[in-house]
Design an enzyme around this catalytic site. Structure first.
Site, PDB file in Angstrom:
ATOM      1  N   GLU B  49       0.861  -1.172   0.000  1.00  0.00           N
ATOM      2  CA  GLU B  49       0.000   0.000   0.000  1.00  0.00           C
ATOM      3  C   GLU B  49       0.900   1.225   0.000  1.00  0.00           C
ATOM      4  O   GLU B  49       1.749   1.383   0.876  1.00  0.00           O
ATOM      5  CB  GLU B  49      -0.899  -0.027   1.237  1.00  0.00           C
ATOM      6  N   ASP B  60      -5.378  10.972   9.032  1.00  0.00           N
ATOM      7  CA  ASP B  60      -4.136  10.347   9.473  1.00  0.00           C
ATOM      8  C   ASP B  60      -3.648  10.924  10.799  1.00  0.00           C
ATOM      9  O   ASP B  60      -3.785  12.105  11.067  1.00  0.00           O
ATOM     10  CB  ASP B  60      -3.051  10.527   8.404  1.00  0.00           C
ATOM     11  N   TYR B 175     -11.528  -2.865   3.234  1.00  0.00           N
ATOM     12  CA  TYR B 175     -10.560  -2.426   4.241  1.00  0.00           C
ATOM     13  C   TYR B 175     -11.361  -2.056   5.477  1.00  0.00           C
ATOM     14  O   TYR B 175     -12.030  -1.031   5.501  1.00  0.00           O
ATOM     15  CB  TYR B 175      -9.781  -1.223   3.698  1.00  0.00           C
TER      16      TYR B 175
END
Lengths: 399, 268
Positions: B49, B60, B175
């Protein structure tokens, strides 16, 4: 309907707006949208909001005819919608109160917010104190320095002020950090976004709470002037005060609408915060809108003397109003804004915020082009007490 | 069979979960990204990834934010990330590469052009954090036309109706975000993760990977008991960061050393 039928069910204003959010926030955003649509027509909610506007905020704010300034400019009659007279000194509290009442009904116990100039942070810390809710405010580390008085006010009100040192250390980074907090604490936390941007339903919700400004102004114009104004001017960072005063006039074709962006050192220098004048559409902070970005889609650092306008994006409804031509977006430089600040202070005894000074500077350009029988309403969105450090440094006053 | 399908067929046959390490393209410097990709494959990575640096990575945590900022000091653009993948493909035609990032760099290039160039560079799938199913149809279609999968996140807050809407567009693998929070946060509730992963596996035909908050071999091993793949991001990026100024050989060695025990723990 016309211009007031937006957004659509998915939060779009033409091609702008929408919900470009991380998956973890999608369900909380859906819950928020549902709650908002329930309460925005709930008589009890609206009565509580109305009572708070009247007895806590001090609404309606006056529409003030600045005769001395109008005579000095030698053209249109200039009126000021005195949002600076609201409790906490700016229009921001209209929205903070509305969202906090919603938070209470949704059973949230913790409030977070981002702030640039600190006005939205102060307004949110204020309503959190009043409702007894925990409050965390995210603020760019650079803004904490230049808006120190507001940081003190937030702390006194019991809020935790978190300095954000990532990225450009200004409003956009504070927004990123507030989003990260919300993703982490979605269960008990309500994020009060301060401007008419972010993922749906925020742009609509903030606009609706701020639209009290335009509703009052319209009524006051009809009473005091006897007609609608020829033009309305407001400064635009994210654009909440501007959309608030524009909204009730969107379908009145005879009323020209001017949004004034921060021209910084001048559009030609690239050092500014004027995405509608010099940016391109893109996706940031949950919505599609005009952005300051480089050719690779990276958001570029902005510059403005006013922390509240120092933002690379803008509310999606403004992007839509620009493309449709309903509103005009112009830019005023730092120096011109300072002239506007001095002008209003000396002519009318009103010390405006540096953000608002951009709108005043544009009014000083537009008024002489109109006749003395025409009228301009300027949204005086905030007062300048918070900017004393910045002004003193520029004017060379010791503090 | 696509490269992604081949990997999952292989890991299933060998009764283990696939290992998906994440690195930010251009971190700690752009010349090291392709060597890092090869080193990770040599150390046992099944799928790579690769993060597309973005100035405002709002989903993030601090570790990946810093990695992104390091990459951006070199001006790493989406175009350069695609060139890195092309470079990687010269030596490795088997390991799937998933690009992970945010919408704006892709919008700036143009969705259609991005899909075309990503396909020709040898990218297998794309995960865009801020294109939820509601806004993803244009990119899902563009990617599909060029044979690429659009990978979606599902989180603990995703209700079943949303899962179904998302699965209709999803390709490659699902995911699953194992926590409420940003990348690299503390994982709290393994039972909740397990229940949700099993629910997702029952709903669709796609493999389910788990990521966010998996910092070590022990946690990875627990996840491998029920997940088809385990993503390790922040912890690996941090291991790279700790030796970032110590020279290329040490950086490559540290990255490989970090994922080897995790790979071993994925055997069921």
């Amino acid at each position: 309907m016309g211009y007031t039928q937006y957004p659509d069910a998915k939060g779009h204003y033409g091609i702008y707006g929408g919900i470009f959010a991380p998956e973890t926030l999608m369900e909380p955003l859906r819950e928020l949208t549902e709650a908002y649509h329930r309460y925005r027509v709930d008589p009890e909610f609206l009565a509580e909001l109305e009572a708070d506007f009247q007895y806590y905020v001090g609404r309606p704010t006056p529409l003030y005819h600045a005769q001395r300034l109008s005579n000095h400019l030698g053209g249109a009659q200039v009126y000021f919608k005195r949002e600076d007279l609201n409790h906490t000194g700016a229009h921001k509290i209209n929205n903070s109160i509305g969202q906090a009442l919603l938070a209470k009904r949704m059973g949230k116990t913790r409030i977070i917010a981002e702030t640039g100039a600190g006005q939205h942070g102060v307004a949110t810390a204020t309503v959190a104190a009043r409702l007894g809710l925990e409050c965390v405010i995210y603020m760019g580390a650079d803004d904490i320095v230049r808006q120190a008085p507001n940081v003190m006010r937030m702390k006194m009100l019991g809020a935790t002020v978190v300095g954000v040192t990532s990225g450009t250390r200004t409003l956009k980074d504070a927004l990123n950090e507030a989003m990260r907090d919300w993703v982490t604490h979605v269960d008990n936390t309500f994020y009060i976004i301060g401007t008419a941007a972010g993922p749906h339903p925020y742009p609509q919700m903030v606009r609706d709470f701020q639209s009290v400004i335009g509703r009052e102004a319209k009524r006051q114009c009809l009473t005091q002037i006897g007609s609608l104004p020829d033009a309305i001017i407001a400064c635009v960072g994210g654009g909440s005060n501007a959309i608030g005063i524009f909204y009730d006039f969107l379908n009145d074709a005879g009323v020209s609408l001017y949004g004034v962006e921060a021209g910084g050192d001048g559009l030609e220098t690239g050092r500014h915060a004027a995405p509608l004048n010099a940016g391109r559409p893109g996706v940031l902070h949950g919505n599609r809108t005009y952005l300051m970005q480089d050719e690779n889609g990276q958001i570029i650092g902005t510059h403005s003397i006013s922390a509240g306008l120092d933002y690379p994006g803008v509310g999606p409804e403004h992007s839509f109003l620009k493309d449709t031509g309903r509103a005009h977006y112009v830019a005023i430089t730092d120096d011109e804004a300072l002239d506007g600040f001095r002008l209003l202070t000396k002519m009318e005894g009103i010390i405006p915020a540096l953000e608002t000074s951009h709108a005043i500077a544009y009014a000083a350009k537009l008024a002489p082009e109109l006749s003395k029988h025409q009228s301009i309403v300027v949204n005086l969105s905030g007062r300048g007490d918070k900017d004393m450090n910045t002004i003193a440094a520029i004017e060379g006053f010791p503090l | 069979m696509s490269r992604l399908e081949a990997v999952f067929a292989d890991t299933r046959a060998h009764n283990r979960a696939a290992l998906i390490p994440y690195i930010a393209a251009g971190d700690p410097n752009p010349l090291l990204t392709v060597p890092l990709m090869h080193a990770l494959v040599d150390a046992g990575a099944d799928i790579l990834e690769l993060g597309i640096p973005f100035s405002d990575p709002m989903a993030d945590g601090p570790i990946i934010q810093r990695a992104t900022e390091r990459a951006l000091t070199f001006g790493v653009s989406l175009r350069q990330v695609l060139e890195m993948v092309m470079d990687f493909r010269r030596q490795d035609q088997l390991t799937p590469v998933v690009l992970m990032g945010y919408a704006n760099p892709i919008e700036a290039m143009g969705i259609e052009q991005f899909a075309r160039e990503a396909a020709s560079a040898g990218v297998d799938a794309v995960l865009t954090v801020d294109y939820p199913a509601e806004e993803a149809m244009p990119i899902t279609q563009a990617l599909k036309e060029h044979g690429l999968a659009n990978i979606f996140l599902v989180s603990p807050t995703t209700p079943v109706e949303r899962e179904q809407a998302t699965l209709q567009q999803a390709g490659g693998f699902i995911y699953y975000v194992s926590l409420r929070g940003v990348t690299g946060a503390q994982l709290s509730d393994l039972d909740e993760v397990k229940a949700k992963v099993l629910e997702l596996k029952a709903q669709g035909n796609l493999p389910v990977g788990v990521g966010f908050g998996i910092r070590d071999a022990q946690t990875a091993g627990k996840m491998a008991a029920f997940a088809d793949a385990v993503v390790v991001g922040s912890a690996l990026v941090e291991a790279i960061e700790m030796v970032a100024d110590k020279g290329d050989a040490l950086i490559l060695g540290a990255a490989a050393a970090f994922i080897k025990p995790i790979r071993a723990a994925l055997q069921r």
